[in-house]
Scaffold this motif. Structure first.
Motif, PDB file in Angstrom:
ATOM      1  N   GLN A 149       0.807  -1.216   0.000  1.00 40.11           N
ATOM      2  CA  GLN A 149       0.000   0.000   0.000  1.00 40.11           C
ATOM      3  C   GLN A 149       0.846   1.275   0.000  1.00 40.11           C
ATOM      4  N   VAL A 150       2.171   1.134   0.090  1.00 41.62           N
ATOM      5  CA  VAL A 150       3.050   2.306   0.045  1.00 41.62           C
ATOM      6  C   VAL A 150       3.066   2.860  -1.377  1.00 41.62           C
ATOM      7  N   LEU A 151       2.820   4.153  -1.524  1.00 33.66           N
ATOM      8  CA  LEU A 151       2.789   4.767  -2.841  1.00 33.66           C
ATOM      9  C   LEU A 151       4.148   4.628  -3.534  1.00 33.66           C
ATOM     10  N   SER A 156      10.070   5.160  -4.006  1.00 34.68           N
ATOM     11  CA  SER A 156      11.215   5.642  -4.778  1.00 34.68           C
ATOM     12  C   SER A 156      12.091   6.582  -3.939  1.00 34.68           C
ATOM     13  N   LYS A 157      11.442   7.498  -3.214  1.00 36.00           N
ATOM     14  CA  LYS A 157      12.192   8.448  -2.398  1.00 36.00           C
ATOM     15  C   LYS A 157      12.869   7.770  -1.210  1.00 36.00           C
ATOM     16  N   SER A 158      12.351   6.625  -0.811  1.00 31.31           N
ATOM     17  CA  SER A 158      12.858   5.935   0.375  1.00 31.31           C
ATOM     18  C   SER A 158      13.854   4.827   0.039  1.00 31.31           C
ATOM     19  N   LYS A 159      14.178   4.674  -1.224  1.00 33.61           N
ATOM     20  CA  LYS A 159      15.055   3.580  -1.640  1.00 33.61           C
ATOM     21  C   LYS A 159      16.421   3.683  -0.979  1.00 33.61           C
ATOM     22  N   VAL A 207       9.816   7.771   3.712  1.00 32.73           N
ATOM     23  CA  VAL A 207       9.699   9.232   3.689  1.00 32.73           C
ATOM     24  C   VAL A 207       8.283   9.640   4.091  1.00 32.73           C
ATOM     25  N   SER A 208       8.198  10.691   4.889  1.00 38.08           N
ATOM     26  CA  SER A 208       6.954  11.317   5.383  1.00 38.08           C
ATOM     27  C   SER A 208       6.334  10.584   6.569  1.00 38.08           C
TER      28      SER A 208
END
Length: 277
Positions: A149-151, A156-159, A207-208
């Motif tokens: 469910q992670v967008l 991508s930003k959290s890779k 992220v976030s």
């Protein structure tokens, strides 16, 4: 940042935190926390209450990590690591997932009076080693984290940087990271290094998401979390750290609860009493 005891994190709803990164006080460690607790049992009861609150606010399937170590006081070694594992699993209901050893560079440690005893008396029963490591305990709250469910944008930003992962050997259960030197500290407390927090946040959050530190100190966890695009909530009882936190974090929302005010008033009275004595 909330100045108040994390034994009661009333400001946080159930299952509202994605990751916990913290380093509890090391009982009555002589240099950092002398005489903070009336007894070791008082210390463990505090850790137990905080653990239950962590279990409440943490989302299912997510991670709570503790940087800690046993403490020797007056020749007696207190088993903080073993007791925290027991409290988090038996009373807080978390699952013990990993233990990582944080090894400090040997160059930062010289032969002390303790280990130097054997140099003066090179015979059996005079061996007292100096400690160059601390332990990182990783727990998981029961339940499932819905990774699907992670967008995609957040994924991508959290890779994780695999080149860094391999080069710095994050894949090992021993992490060699330099400790914070006294000249680099923001207060009399010994903070954990930003690199240690950086790895934990990258490895266990997106992220976030919101990171929690129930023993924030001078704000290292929130500083690194903000740098990595995460939100952060921190609890701390020592009001004297407010200035250091503002200096490190810049604009930070600070709430002061009555329990922190009462503690500061009590400490001030104790200081006055000792000065009179």
């Amino acid at each position: 940042m909330i100045f108040g005891s994390s034994e009661d994190m009333r400001e946080l709803p159930d299952s509202s935190v994605s990751l916990v990164v913290t380093s509890p006080p090391y009982f009555n460690a002589p240099f950092d926390f002398p005489n903070m607790f009336a007894s070791y049992d008082d210390f463990l009861q505090m850790i137990s209450r905080v653990g239950r609150e962590i279990a409440r606010v943490l989302q299912p399937g997510r991670i709570a990590s503790f940087v800690t170590q046993d403490v020797r006081i007056g020749g007696k070694l207190y088993p903080i690591v073993a007791d925290i594992i027991t409290l988090m699993t038996k009373e807080a209901g978390l699952i013990y997932q990993e233990k990582i050893i944080w090894k400090k560079p040997e160059g930062y440690v010289r032969i002390s009076r303790r280990s130097g005893v054997l140099v003066q008396r090179p015979y059996p029963m005079y061996y007292y080693p100096d400690n160059v490591f601390e332990e990182l305990l990783v727990f998981r709250k029961p339940g499932t984290f819905p990774r699907s469910q992670v967008l995609e944008e957040v994924r991508s930003k959290s890779k994780i940087d695999l080149e860094r992962f391999l080069k710095e050997k994050w894949y090992l259960s021993i992490w060699e990271i330099a400790n914070v030197l006294p000249s680099e500290r923001w207060s009399s407390y010994s903070p954990f290094p930003e690199e240690l927090v950086d790895r934990l946040i990258r490895l266990y959050s997106y992220v976030s998401e919101t990171v929690l530190d129930p023993f924030l100190g001078t704000g290292t966890t929130c500083l690194v979390a903000a740098r990595l695009g995460r939100r952060c909530v921190g609890y701390e009882v020592d009001l004297e750290l407010a200035e250091a936190v503002r200096e490190r974090l810049g604009e930070v929302e600070i709430k002061v609860r009555e329990d922190a005010k009462r503690l500061r008033s009590s400490l001030n009275e104790e200081i006055k009493r000792r000065l009179r004595a």
